[in-house]
Design an enzyme around this catalytic site. Structure first.
Site, PDB file in Angstrom:
ATOM      1  N   CYS A   9       0.897  -1.266  -0.034  1.00 22.49           N
ATOM      2  CA  CYS A   9      -0.103   0.005  -0.203  1.00 22.49           C
ATOM      3  C   CYS A   9       1.072   1.071   0.061  1.00 22.49           C
ATOM      4  O   CYS A   9       1.957   1.200  -0.321  1.00 22.49           O
ATOM      5  CB  CYS A   9      -0.939  -0.115   1.029  1.00 22.49           C
ATOM      6  SG  CYS A   9      -0.241  -0.041   2.807  1.00 22.49           S
ATOM      7  N   CYS A  14      -1.211   0.860   7.353  1.00 21.99           N
ATOM      8  CA  CYS A  14      -2.866   0.447   7.469  1.00 21.99           C
ATOM      9  C   CYS A  14      -3.249  -0.786   6.978  1.00 21.99           C
ATOM     10  O   CYS A  14      -3.398  -1.710   7.227  1.00 21.99           O
ATOM     11  CB  CYS A  14      -3.758   1.703   7.140  1.00 21.99           C
ATOM     12  SG  CYS A  14      -3.499   3.061   8.192  1.00 21.99           S
TER      13      CYS A  14
HETATM   14  P1  4NP Z   1      -1.831   2.921   4.234  1.00 18.38           P
HETATM   15  O1  4NP Z   1      -2.441   4.113   4.835  1.00 18.38           O
HETATM   16  O2  4NP Z   1      -1.469   2.984   2.880  1.00 18.38           O
HETATM   17  O3  4NP Z   1      -3.113   1.815   4.125  1.00 18.38           O
HETATM   18  O4  4NP Z   1      -0.488   2.509   5.138  1.00 18.38           O
HETATM   19  C1  4NP Z   1      -2.025   5.307   4.574  1.00 18.38           C
HETATM   20  C2  4NP Z   1      -0.881   5.612   5.896  1.00 18.38           C
HETATM   21  C3  4NP Z   1      -0.333   6.964   5.803  1.00 18.38           C
HETATM   22  C4  4NP Z   1      -0.447   7.660   4.928  1.00 18.38           C
HETATM   23  C5  4NP Z   1      -1.284   7.446   3.920  1.00 18.38           C
HETATM   24  C6  4NP Z   1      -1.933   6.185   3.705  1.00 18.38           C
HETATM   25  N1  4NP Z   1       0.103   9.142   4.862  1.00 18.38           N
HETATM   26  O5  4NP Z   1      -0.071   9.911   4.224  1.00 18.38           O
HETATM   27  O6  4NP Z   1       0.965   9.261   5.816  1.00 18.38           O
END
Ligand code: 4NP
Length: 156
Positions: A9, A14
């Site tokens: 991701c 997350c």
């Molecule tokens: P993930 O979610 O890609 O599902 O881990 C995110 C976690 C952090 C951020 C964006 C999405 N961020 O902008 O810091």
């Protein structure tokens, strides 16, 4: 040899750690011949544990994620994994940009295509959302990991 799966991701705090931890739990429970890891396309959270909201949502369902640590996707991952499963289109674009030839590019698939074939559907990013969004992501990723396992077992 065990099939090697990499969940990807953006932040690796997350969605992909959830997919990683849930699949890991199912691998152990069902004694499956698979290995799994996860990574983020961005470098924002390298070395960090998953988001506390994701840890707590998963823990409610008996899945532990607290031991996982974020890392960034690298072009070496194309050699180390058989299936590189991305959560959304922007992950797909970022990962395929690093592929050096078609064999590498073909390893990149939309994770939700295992549940909803050929739709290129996204696991919604819950980072700026509510606890309800984290719960919905859990339910979706739970179903998609089951579908992934079924498909990989059938291929065997
Ligand atoms: P993930 O979610 O890609 O599902 O881990 C995110 C976690 C952090 C951020 C964006 C999405 N961020 O902008 O810091």
């Amino acid at each position: 040899m065990a099939k090697r799966i990499l969940m990807v991701c953006l932040g690796n705090i997350c969605r992909s750690p959830l997919a990683d931890g849930l699949l890991l739990r199912k691998i152990k429970e069902q004694n499956l011949d698979l290995t799994v890891d996860s990574a983020g396309t961005a470098n924002y959270h390298i070395g960090k544990a998953p988001d506390l909201r994701m840890i707590q949502t998963a823990a409610k369902h008996g899945t532990s994620l607290d031991f996982l640590r974020a890392r960034q996707f690298t072009s070496k991952d194309f050699q180390n994994f058989d299936h590189i499963l991305v959560m959304d289109q922007s992950n797909y674009n970022d990962v395929t940009k690093l592929a050096q030839h078609d064999t590498e590019r073909q390893k990149v698939e939309y994770f939700l295509d295992y549940l909803y074939p050929n739709q290129k559907a996204a696991v919604p990013d819950p980072y700026y959302g509510s606890l309800k969004d984290f719960e919905e992501v859990y339910q979706l990723v739970d179903k998609a990991t089951d579908a992934l396992i079924q498909k990989l077992i059938n291929e065997h």
